[in-house]
Design an enzyme around this catalytic site. Sequence first.
Site: not given
Length: 289
Positions: A74-78
């Site tokens: 669930y990475s906001n960064h990716l």
Amino acid sequence: MDIATFENSFLNLPSPLEEIYGPLWQDQQIRLFLKRDDLIHQTVSGNKWRKLKEYIQIAQDNPKKGIISFGGAYSNHLYALAYVCHQLKIPSIGIVRGDELNESSNPYLKQIHQWGMKLHFLDRKAYQKKEVHSIDNMNDYWVIPEGGYSNFGISGIREIVLEIENKISSDYIISAVGTGTTVIGLAKYSSSNIVGILCLNNKIEIQNHLQDLSLDLPNLILKEDYVQGKYAKSNPALDAFCENFKAQHQIAIEPTYTGKMMLGVYDLLKKKYFPTGSTLICIHTGGVK
Ligand SMILES: Cc1ncc(COP(=O)(O)O)c(C=O)c1O
């Protein structure tokens, strides 16, 4: 498209600085502002653009095969990186923690995949060591560390400080802490007191980062009382706090980062931690999906 055109056409910069009101702080003659980085963009929200911008600039100026970065399911960064690379037509690869996952395991991975980021799924052990055997030569790519943590990420935070200083003089700037990139950048470029509210139990890691970077930042205060168990685990009290905050201020926060930060700020206000008359700026680092 170059970075300046992308910023001008797609991003809401400088992000708004909004004062919020409540007796808890007004009774102490304290002013409380939210730096609304969550309003920079729906997808490249919060501190993401700040941490990515310098990498994207470098990747555009010195093209390699593309950009590789790392993150959880669930990475906001990716998610933000995939969108930016899609818009700027930069090939991208995401290394995702969890070999049980695939491109359609959740709506975020599906969307990331649709934006054209190629996904490689690693088991947790290989992920921890960042052992990526499926890519021949990682040096052919720009590699952005997990969560955007790096000197480039830190230096991108300077723009938040400049935007704040253009508007107001602050005594405390407060942010949620994940990798520590944001608070390290704030402490490096601002002379205010920086309060970092830890969202996972990684104080030692952040202190090691400071040592590795040879940074002595006496204005950085890390608070570890608001982690509340594990990273990204919520609880009914935290959920209720986020809901009440939204009902009172019409600003959404979420339990993983900004909810913990605001809960920490409210608790510190209750304990009269901030001197009477202080001006506080809380960074809304986004994360509301
Ligand atoms: C919404 C949100 N807030 C705060 C943070 C923490 O920022 P940093 O990793 O720079 O400490 C993150 C993680 O990147 C995040 O996604």
